[in-house]
Design a protein around this motif. Structure first.
Motif, PDB file in Angstrom:
ATOM      1  N   LYS A  46       0.815  -1.218   0.000  1.00  0.00           N
ATOM      2  CA  LYS A  46       0.000   0.000   0.000  1.00  0.00           C
ATOM      3  C   LYS A  46       0.851   1.271   0.000  1.00  0.00           C
ATOM      4  N   ILE A  47       2.161   1.100   0.222  1.00  0.00           N
ATOM      5  CA  ILE A  47       3.067   2.259   0.246  1.00  0.00           C
ATOM      6  C   ILE A  47       3.289   2.749  -1.176  1.00  0.00           C
ATOM      7  N   ASP A  48       3.197   4.042  -1.364  1.00  0.00           N
ATOM      8  CA  ASP A  48       3.372   4.644  -2.687  1.00  0.00           C
ATOM      9  C   ASP A  48       4.755   4.317  -3.250  1.00  0.00           C
ATOM     10  N   GLY A  49       4.791   3.774  -4.474  1.00  0.00           N
ATOM     11  CA  GLY A  49       6.050   3.465  -5.126  1.00  0.00           C
ATOM     12  C   GLY A  49       6.607   2.105  -4.794  1.00  0.00           C
ATOM     13  N   ILE A  50       5.942   1.365  -3.930  1.00  0.00           N
ATOM     14  CA  ILE A  50       6.382   0.014  -3.564  1.00  0.00           C
ATOM     15  C   ILE A  50       5.454  -1.007  -4.235  1.00  0.00           C
ATOM     16  N   GLY A  51       6.025  -1.835  -5.114  1.00  0.00           N
ATOM     17  CA  GLY A  51       5.235  -2.838  -5.812  1.00  0.00           C
ATOM     18  C   GLY A  51       5.789  -4.235  -5.619  1.00  0.00           C
ATOM     19  N   ASN A  52       5.182  -5.177  -6.304  1.00  0.00           N
ATOM     20  CA  ASN A  52       5.600  -6.575  -6.177  1.00  0.00           C
ATOM     21  C   ASN A  52       7.051  -6.788  -6.584  1.00  0.00           C
ATOM     22  N   THR A  53       7.508  -6.056  -7.605  1.00  0.00           N
ATOM     23  CA  THR A  53       8.885  -6.223  -8.080  1.00  0.00           C
ATOM     24  C   THR A  53       9.887  -5.896  -6.976  1.00  0.00           C
ATOM     25  N   LYS A  54       9.648  -4.778  -6.283  1.00  0.00           N
ATOM     26  CA  LYS A  54      10.570  -4.366  -5.229  1.00  0.00           C
ATOM     27  C   LYS A  54      10.522  -5.296  -4.020  1.00  0.00           C
ATOM     28  N   LEU A  55       9.393  -5.937  -3.807  1.00  0.00           N
ATOM     29  CA  LEU A  55       9.240  -6.800  -2.642  1.00  0.00           C
ATOM     30  C   LEU A  55       9.465  -8.272  -2.943  1.00  0.00           C
ATOM     31  N   SER A  56       9.752  -8.588  -4.195  1.00  0.00           N
ATOM     32  CA  SER A  56       9.821  -9.992  -4.599  1.00  0.00           C
ATOM     33  C   SER A  56      10.890 -10.788  -3.856  1.00  0.00           C
ATOM     34  N   TYR A  57      11.971 -10.106  -3.412  1.00  0.00           N
ATOM     35  CA  TYR A  57      13.054 -10.808  -2.709  1.00  0.00           C
ATOM     36  C   TYR A  57      13.119 -10.439  -1.229  1.00  0.00           C
ATOM     37  N   LEU A  58      12.197  -9.587  -0.783  1.00  0.00           N
ATOM     38  CA  LEU A  58      12.295  -9.055   0.583  1.00  0.00           C
ATOM     39  C   LEU A  58      12.273 -10.143   1.646  1.00  0.00           C
ATOM     40  N   PHE A  59      11.397 -11.110   1.494  1.00  0.00           N
ATOM     41  CA  PHE A  59      11.203 -12.102   2.546  1.00  0.00           C
ATOM     42  C   PHE A  59      12.035 -13.367   2.361  1.00  0.00           C
ATOM     43  N   SER A  60      13.029 -13.291   1.476  1.00  0.00           N
ATOM     44  CA  SER A  60      13.937 -14.425   1.306  1.00  0.00           C
ATOM     45  C   SER A  60      14.842 -14.546   2.535  1.00  0.00           C
ATOM     46  N   SER A  61      15.027 -15.755   2.993  1.00  0.00           N
ATOM     47  CA  SER A  61      15.877 -15.993   4.167  1.00  0.00           C
ATOM     48  C   SER A  61      17.341 -15.660   3.888  1.00  0.00           C
ATOM     49  N   GLU A  62      17.699 -15.578   2.602  1.00  0.00           N
ATOM     50  CA  GLU A  62      19.085 -15.288   2.223  1.00  0.00           C
ATOM     51  C   GLU A  62      19.528 -13.908   2.694  1.00  0.00           C
ATOM     52  N   ASN A  63      18.587 -12.972   2.817  1.00  0.00           N
ATOM     53  CA  ASN A  63      18.946 -11.611   3.217  1.00  0.00           C
ATOM     54  C   ASN A  63      19.508 -11.569   4.638  1.00  0.00           C
ATOM     55  N   LEU A  64      18.848 -12.220   5.556  1.00  0.00           N
ATOM     56  CA  LEU A  64      19.332 -12.239   6.941  1.00  0.00           C
ATOM     57  C   LEU A  64      20.586 -13.091   7.090  1.00  0.00           C
TER      58      LEU A  64
END
Length: 366
Positions: A46-64
């Motif tokens: 719902k945040i302006d400018g934030i879409g599926n593309t930007k969030l596609s890797y957000l919840f990957s365990s690899e980041n942490l």
């Protein structure tokens, strides 16, 4: 910042396709980097400018996982981290939308209430360009500015070496992690930079070496400084990118003009011609445009102060006493002193309280 908080910031910085602008939006919306990872995806969308593309890797365990390894490197090597919401983060860079959410520091950088100037230029610097750079910094030295550059070949390293010579703080903005130094031949200057400032980067120790990193690095050089000076540049080059970024941040840009036939002056001449940079022929031009004159009240001249003036300073003071207000170029001409030398002398005399600058590049004796 706690290690646990830092790990989440690192994890956010690691997310592919996200970028610093979007990362800041997420942090602002949720309140912290940790909260970003614990928020529902539907709410973040719902945040302006934030879409599926930007969030596609957000919840990957690899980041942490990657963040945990980088945190180990940071702690093991005692790397200082600068978070964009904290007070030790470069103040001017805070106001740049695409400024890094996290910087890594080596050395002992002190930027509070300082005049900060970026100096950039071609890697294929001429002897004329290097000589101008060294003289320019010598002229600025009484004002004690921080000199920022990219620690690269040519003008960059000339600026940082001159800063060290005059005991000025200097910051090298790197296009790679702090686990190595490029170019390797500049390793001999590392200690000097760290003793007089240090290094900044937003790249991890695991980041691969890529020439595009240099262009990304340039936003830090332009963003943390009050103004950017281009001393020599070919028709195309990274220095022009830095100048363009500085202009986009509404910072002042200066360029040193050269002969139309000089290849390493084409970029500077273009910046001046297209009104993307002010002409700069000496430190006096920059000092005047930025109003970098000392802000302390000028004291009345004491007779005993004359013994503290050099021979050339006495000549300038005597000339101004006789003539009153006079422009820098005419002062230099009539006193038979080169303009760059007269500018330096007048600045020193201003610091001693025997002359004061006026609008229009005028000076008068006190």
């Amino acid at each position: 910042m706690k290690d646990s908080d830092l790990q989440y910031v690192l994890a956010l910085q690691h997310v592919p396709n996200l970028g610093d602008v979007s990362a800041k939006k997420l942090i602002r919306h949720t309140g912290s980097a940790e909260a970003v990872f614990k928020e529902k995806k539907s709410a973040l969308l719902k945040i302006d400018g934030i879409g599926n593309t930007k969030l596609s890797y957000l919840f990957s365990s690899e980041n942490l996982k990657a963040a945990e390894k980088e945190l180990e490197f940071i702690l093991r090597n005692k790397v200082k981290t600068l978070y964009y919401e904290n007070s030790d983060y470069p103040e001017r860079l805070k106001h740049c939308l695409d400024g890094p959410i996290l910087l890594f520091e080596r050395g002992n950088i002190q930027l509070d209430n300082r005049k900060i100037l970026s100096i950039v230029g071609t890697r294929k610097a001429t002897t004329h360009g290097i000589s101008f750079c060294e003289r320019f910094i010598e002229e600025l030295a009484p004002l004690n500015p921080v000199i920022v550059s990219g620690f690269a070949y040519g003008i960059d390293i000339a600026a940082q070496r001159a800063a060290i010579k005059h005991n000025l703080q200097t910051v090298g903005c790197l296009a790679h992690g702090l686990n190595h130094m490029y170019p390797a031949v500049h390793q001999k200057y590392v200690a000097g930079v760290e003793n007089n400032g240090g290094f900044l980067t937003d790249f991890w120790s695991t980041d691969t070496f890529d020439r595009n990193n240099f262009l990304k690095r340039n936003r830090i050089i332009a963003g943390m400084s009050e103004a950017t000076v281009v001393i020599e540049s070919a028709e195309k080059g990274g220095s022009l990118v830095t100048a363009d970024i500085a202009n986009s941040y509404s910072r002042e840009v200066f360029a040193v003009p050269g002969r139309p036939t000089d290849l390493q002056s084409k970029g500077c001449n273009m910046l001046i011609k297209s009104q993307q940079a002010h002409v700069m022929t000496s430190a006096a031009d920059l000092i005047y445009m930025l109003n970098w004159h000392p802000q302390t009240p000028v004291k009345a001249v004491q007779k005993q102060l004359f013994v503290e003036l050099e021979e050339d300073e006495q000549a300038l003071y005597g000339y101004l006493k006789d003539r009153g207000k006079e422009q820098l170029d005419l002062i230099a001409l009539n006193c038979s002193i080169p303009t760059f030398r007269a500018a330096t002398l007048l600045l020193n005399m201003e610091l001693k309280g025997v002359v004061k600058p006026l609008p229009g590049k005028l000076f008068e004796a006190v």
